[in-house]
Design a protein around this motif. Structure first.
Motif, short mmCIF file in Angstrom:
data_model
loop_
_atom_site.label_atom_id
_atom_site.label_comp_id
_atom_site.label_asym_id
_atom_site.label_seq_id
_atom_site.Cartn_x
_atom_site.Cartn_y
_atom_site.Cartn_z
N GLU A 79 8.33 -1.57 22.00
CA GLU A 79 7.58 -1.19 20.79
C GLU A 79 7.46 0.32 20.74
O GLU A 79 7.21 0.96 21.75
N ARG A 80 7.60 0.87 19.54
CA ARG A 80 7.50 2.32 19.38
C ARG A 80 6.46 2.65 18.32
O ARG A 80 6.47 2.06 17.24
N LYS A 81 5.59 3.59 18.63
CA LYS A 81 4.48 3.93 17.74
C LYS A 81 4.98 4.79 16.57
O LYS A 81 5.80 5.69 16.76
N LEU A 82 4.46 4.50 15.38
CA LEU A 82 4.77 5.29 14.19
C LEU A 82 3.59 6.19 13.88
O LEU A 82 2.42 5.80 14.03
N LEU A 83 3.88 7.40 13.42
CA LEU A 83 2.85 8.39 13.15
C LEU A 83 2.70 8.61 11.65
O LEU A 83 3.64 9.02 10.98
N LEU A 84 1.51 8.31 11.13
CA LEU A 84 1.17 8.51 9.72
C LEU A 84 -0.24 9.09 9.64
O LEU A 84 -0.98 9.09 10.62
N ASN A 85 -0.62 9.58 8.46
CA ASN A 85 -1.99 10.05 8.24
C ASN A 85 -2.96 8.86 8.32
O ASN A 85 -2.59 7.73 8.05
N LYS A 86 -4.22 9.15 8.64
CA LYS A 86 -5.23 8.09 8.73
C LYS A 86 -5.39 7.35 7.42
O LYS A 86 -5.52 6.13 7.40
N ASN A 87 -5.38 8.09 6.32
CA ASN A 87 -5.54 7.45 5.00
C ASN A 87 -4.40 6.50 4.71
O ASN A 87 -4.60 5.41 4.18
N GLU A 88 -3.17 6.92 5.03
CA GLU A 88 -2.00 6.07 4.80
C GLU A 88 -2.07 4.81 5.68
O GLU A 88 -1.80 3.71 5.22
N LEU A 89 -2.48 5.00 6.94
CA LEU A 89 -2.60 3.85 7.84
C LEU A 89 -3.65 2.87 7.35
O LEU A 89 -3.44 1.66 7.35
N ARG A 90 -4.78 3.40 6.91
CA ARG A 90 -5.87 2.55 6.41
C ARG A 90 -5.42 1.76 5.18
O ARG A 90 -5.67 0.56 5.07
N LYS A 91 -4.72 2.45 4.27
CA LYS A 91 -4.24 1.79 3.04
C LYS A 91 -3.23 0.69 3.37
O LYS A 91 -3.31 -0.42 2.84
N LEU A 92 -2.28 1.00 4.25
CA LEU A 92 -1.26 0.01 4.64
C LEU A 92 -1.89 -1.19 5.33
O LEU A 92 -1.54 -2.34 5.04
N ASN A 93 -2.85 -0.93 6.22
CA ASN A 93 -3.51 -2.01 6.95
C ASN A 93 -4.25 -2.94 5.99
O ASN A 93 -4.19 -4.16 6.12
N LYS A 94 -4.91 -2.34 5.00
CA LYS A 94 -5.64 -3.15 4.01
C LYS A 94 -4.68 -4.00 3.19
O LYS A 94 -4.94 -5.18 2.95
N GLU A 95 -3.57 -3.43 2.76
CA GLU A 95 -2.58 -4.16 1.96
C GLU A 95 -1.97 -5.32 2.75
O GLU A 95 -1.80 -6.42 2.23
N VAL A 96 -1.67 -5.08 4.01
CA VAL A 96 -1.05 -6.12 4.84
C VAL A 96 -2.03 -7.26 5.08
O VAL A 96 -1.66 -8.44 4.99
N LYS A 97 -3.30 -6.94 5.37
CA LYS A 97 -4.29 -7.98 5.68
C LYS A 97 -4.70 -8.75 4.43
O LYS A 97 -4.73 -9.98 4.43
N ASN A 98 -5.04 -8.06 3.35
CA ASN A 98 -5.60 -8.73 2.17
C ASN A 98 -4.54 -9.39 1.30
O ASN A 98 -4.68 -10.54 0.92
N VAL A 99 -3.50 -8.65 0.95
CA VAL A 99 -2.52 -9.13 -0.02
C VAL A 99 -1.42 -9.96 0.66
O VAL A 99 -0.79 -10.80 0.03
N GLY A 100 -1.18 -9.73 1.95
CA GLY A 100 -0.15 -10.48 2.65
C GLY A 100 1.23 -9.88 2.50
O GLY A 100 2.22 -10.60 2.54
N LEU A 101 1.31 -8.57 2.34
CA LEU A 101 2.60 -7.89 2.25
C LEU A 101 3.10 -7.57 3.66
O LEU A 101 2.40 -7.75 4.64
N THR A 102 4.32 -7.07 3.74
CA THR A 102 4.96 -6.76 5.02
C THR A 102 5.40 -5.30 5.02
O THR A 102 5.69 -4.74 3.97
N ILE A 103 5.47 -4.71 6.20
CA ILE A 103 6.00 -3.35 6.35
C ILE A 103 7.32 -3.45 7.08
O ILE A 103 7.41 -4.01 8.17
N VAL A 104 8.38 -2.89 6.45
CA VAL A 104 9.73 -2.98 6.99
C VAL A 104 10.35 -1.59 7.04
O VAL A 104 10.23 -0.82 6.08
N PRO A 105 11.04 -1.23 8.13
CA PRO A 105 11.76 0.05 8.16
C PRO A 105 13.01 0.00 7.28
O PRO A 105 13.75 -0.98 7.31
#
Length: 152
Positions: A79-105
């Motif tokens: 596993e490799r850690k990705l570096l983003l701003n806190k706001n971007e991480l918070r927004k992505l985490n909310k979208e993945v948990k609530n809406v059920g979307l996925t993050i793909v490279p």
């Protein structure tokens, strides 16, 4: 060594509808960046996940072991850690948990300063009929290009 590294995940554009794109840095070991600079990496089957602390990791990304590495060589599928701003991480985490979307490279590249970056996307899975439509559009475009070429 290649000048510009641009490793793409072509399957992602076919499998998913892309909603939003981000560029993230990656935490890598010394031998990992050397292998990436040689173009020995693949992100075809990889995806991104949040851990308990709210950090984003890319899972199942393959980086071939460095050929001149010693016992300090890395494991290919860690596993490799990705570096983003806190706001971007918070927004992505909310979208993945609530809406059920996925993050793909989508793409792994080396920027102008020589740092490895990854373009990730917030995506929604396509249904089977959407995939068929994509194939049909691609075939139609190919046929149009053939016809245009014959009239030139």
């Amino acid at each position: 060594m290649q000048k510009n590294i641009n490793i793409k995940n072509r399957r992602a554009r076919f499998e998913y509808d892309i909603l939003d794109k981000y560029v993230a840095g990656i935490v890598l070991a010394g031998t990992e960046i050397k292998s990436i600079r040689l173009g020995k990496a693949s992100i075809a089957e990889s995806f991104c996940e949040f851990n308990d602390k709210g950090e984003l990791f890319v899972i199942n990304m393959y980086i071939q072991e460095y050929s001149h590495g010693t016992h300090y060589n890395h494991s290919p599928r860690s596993e490799r850690k990705l570096l983003l701003n806190k706001n971007e991480l918070r927004k992505l985490n909310k979208e993945v948990k609530n809406v059920g979307l996925t993050i793909v490279p989508l793409r792994l590249f080396i920027n102008d300063r020589g740092l490895a970056k990854m373009e990730i996307a917030l995506v929604k899975g396509k249904k089977l009929h959407d995939k068929r439509e994509t194939i049909k559009d691609r075939e139609n475009k190919r046929n149009l290009d053939r016809i245009k070429k014959s009239y030139r």
